[in-house]
Write a protein that holds these residues in place. Structure first.
Motif, mmCIF file in Angstrom:
data_model
loop_
_atom_site.group_PDB
_atom_site.id
_atom_site.type_symbol
_atom_site.label_atom_id
_atom_site.label_comp_id
_atom_site.label_asym_id
_atom_site.label_seq_id
_atom_site.Cartn_x
_atom_site.Cartn_y
_atom_site.Cartn_z
ATOM 1 N N GLY B 30 -17.373 -20.569 -3.652
ATOM 2 C CA GLY B 30 -16.049 -20.566 -4.281
ATOM 3 C C GLY B 30 -15.435 -21.957 -4.356
ATOM 4 O O GLY B 30 -14.541 -22.213 -5.174
ATOM 5 N N SER B 31 -15.917 -22.878 -3.535
ATOM 6 C CA SER B 31 -15.331 -24.218 -3.504
ATOM 7 C C SER B 31 -15.933 -25.142 -4.563
ATOM 8 O O SER B 31 -15.440 -26.247 -4.763
ATOM 9 N N THR B 33 -15.783 -26.104 -7.634
ATOM 10 C CA THR B 33 -15.019 -26.156 -8.884
ATOM 11 C C THR B 33 -15.123 -27.569 -9.439
ATOM 12 O O THR B 33 -15.482 -28.513 -8.723
ATOM 13 N N GLU B 56 -20.636 -22.372 -13.301
ATOM 14 C CA GLU B 56 -21.855 -21.685 -12.857
ATOM 15 C C GLU B 56 -23.079 -22.581 -13.027
ATOM 16 O O GLU B 56 -24.017 -22.526 -12.232
ATOM 17 N N ASP B 91 -17.256 -11.369 0.009
ATOM 18 C CA ASP B 91 -16.083 -12.156 -0.365
ATOM 19 C C ASP B 91 -16.462 -13.279 -1.334
ATOM 20 O O ASP B 91 -15.712 -13.602 -2.247
ATOM 21 N N GLU B 92 -17.642 -13.875 -1.118
ATOM 22 C CA GLU B 92 -18.074 -14.934 -2.039
ATOM 23 C C GLU B 92 -18.370 -14.352 -3.416
ATOM 24 O O GLU B 92 -17.988 -14.914 -4.442
ATOM 25 N N ILE B 95 -15.634 -13.677 -6.038
ATOM 26 C CA ILE B 95 -15.172 -14.764 -6.906
ATOM 27 C C ILE B 95 -15.954 -14.673 -8.222
ATOM 28 O O ILE B 95 -17.194 -14.751 -8.217
ATOM 29 N N PRO B 96 -15.240 -14.463 -9.367
ATOM 30 C CA PRO B 96 -15.963 -14.234 -10.625
ATOM 31 C C PRO B 96 -17.023 -15.284 -10.946
ATOM 32 O O PRO B 96 -18.121 -14.939 -11.401
ATOM 33 N N VAL B 98 -18.881 -16.953 -8.956
ATOM 34 C CA VAL B 98 -20.051 -16.763 -8.099
ATOM 35 C C VAL B 98 -20.873 -15.562 -8.581
ATOM 36 O O VAL B 98 -22.104 -15.624 -8.679
ATOM 37 N N THR B 164 -20.307 -5.807 -6.538
ATOM 38 C CA THR B 164 -19.531 -6.965 -6.978
ATOM 39 C C THR B 164 -19.913 -7.436 -8.383
ATOM 40 O O THR B 164 -19.055 -7.856 -9.147
ATOM 41 N N ARG B 168 -18.102 -4.905 -10.741
ATOM 42 C CA ARG B 168 -16.983 -5.845 -10.640
ATOM 43 C C ARG B 168 -15.851 -5.266 -9.780
ATOM 44 O O ARG B 168 -14.694 -5.262 -10.180
ATOM 45 N N LYS B 170 -14.413 -4.228 -5.489
ATOM 46 C CA LYS B 170 -14.332 -4.727 -4.114
ATOM 47 C C LYS B 170 -15.291 -3.987 -3.181
ATOM 48 O O LYS B 170 -15.572 -2.815 -3.370
#
Lengths: 188, 188
Positions: B30-31, B33, B56, B91-92, B95-96, B98, B164, B168, B170
């Motif tokens: 997620g980091s 970017t 991506e 959780d990772e 993030i769309p 990911v 996920t 899409r 949780k």
């Protein structure tokens, strides 16, 4: 994909989609090839290629209106029926074009709201069918489980989709049996 | 992606990839970017965009040389550790970018042998790490199971990836716990 406004082209497009849906419903996604669709629709193979250069695109468009047979009409005992359905799903996803289509649909759904809707419909159908089958197994005393329907569906389907699309590898009968057994206590 | 032969461009490309790998290893996918990579590499954000219009693609290139922390260094009790690792993975993937990256990699691997190799490496790493953790749990008497390592890995990871990326949706803590419990009999 061609979206011609020529009425003859539109009719032939519809005929090809109808042919693809019939093949999809009767023989599964592996049968949706350019050749079979051309035969079934009574058009030349080049016409199918012109509209859909890749068979995943054709399958994607056909799936929008198809009533897929997977997980439909549960049979008792549910445990054996679930194994057969998961086996069939694994065999279909072992065909590279089918695996590619699933990934294409999932990926496109991330950007395209119309495809997201289609993807959600198809996922919801599977979850609802599995849920109905499991409910009947619980009602008849064949199965005891405390998991929710949506979690049960991903525990059955998720590993098969992962193995076939992400690992591009085979699903053994042993894995199929293990997945069915993992969702609760079976008395059959 | 730009593959310029200008040595300065090649150096800046390497600096950005190194920055992306550090972020990936320290803070997770997620980091990665455009902004964080630009800061970390000491280049302008436009430079990152010029090389990788979509994050991506950048993540994909960075992953080739990254040592991902997921499922690394198992801790006792393994049951609780597996829950934490799967929670983090979920959780990772929530993030769309990911999730999109995973689907992109899997899909591209169907056509591209180099990406197929990369995808296989990344999948094998996860399977091997999960296997090592489970072996230690079996050796210490924490877990009894008769499933093979590769099947155990897909039973844990498959449902999370499916939920996920394909749904899409949780992943609840309840599902994570249920997955860990489904792979055998835990004595912890």
């Amino acid at each position: 994909m061609s979206y011609s406004t020529d009425p003859r082209a539109a009719r032939s497009r519809e005929a090809m989609l109808a042919a693809a849906r019939q093949l999809l419903a009767r023989e599964g996604p592996g049968s949706v090839t350019h050749q079979r669709v051309a035969q079934q629709a009574g058009v030349g193979r080049a016409t199918v290629y012109r509209h859909w250069p890749r068979s995943e695109q054709l399958m994607l468009d056909a799936m929008g209106g198809a009533d897929l047979p997977l997980f439909k009409d549960p049979e008792v005992p549910i445990r054996a029926w679930l194994r057969r359905q998961l086996r069939q799903m694994a065999d279909e996803l072992a065909i590279p074009a089918v695996a590619a289509m699933s990934l294409t649909l999932a990926q496109s759904a991330m950007w395209d709201p119309e495809l997201a809707h289609r993807q959600d419909e198809s996922v919801r159908t599977i979850v609802e069918r599995i849920h109905a089958a499991i409910q009947s197994a619980v009602a008849s005393g064949e199965l005891e489980t405390d998991a929710g329907p949506s979690d049960l569906a991903v525990m059955l389907v998720g590993p098969i989709v992962y193995r076939t699309t992400m690992q591009r590898d085979k699903v053994s009968d042993d894995l199929v049996a293990r997945l069915v057994d993992s969702i609760g206590s079976w008395h059959s």
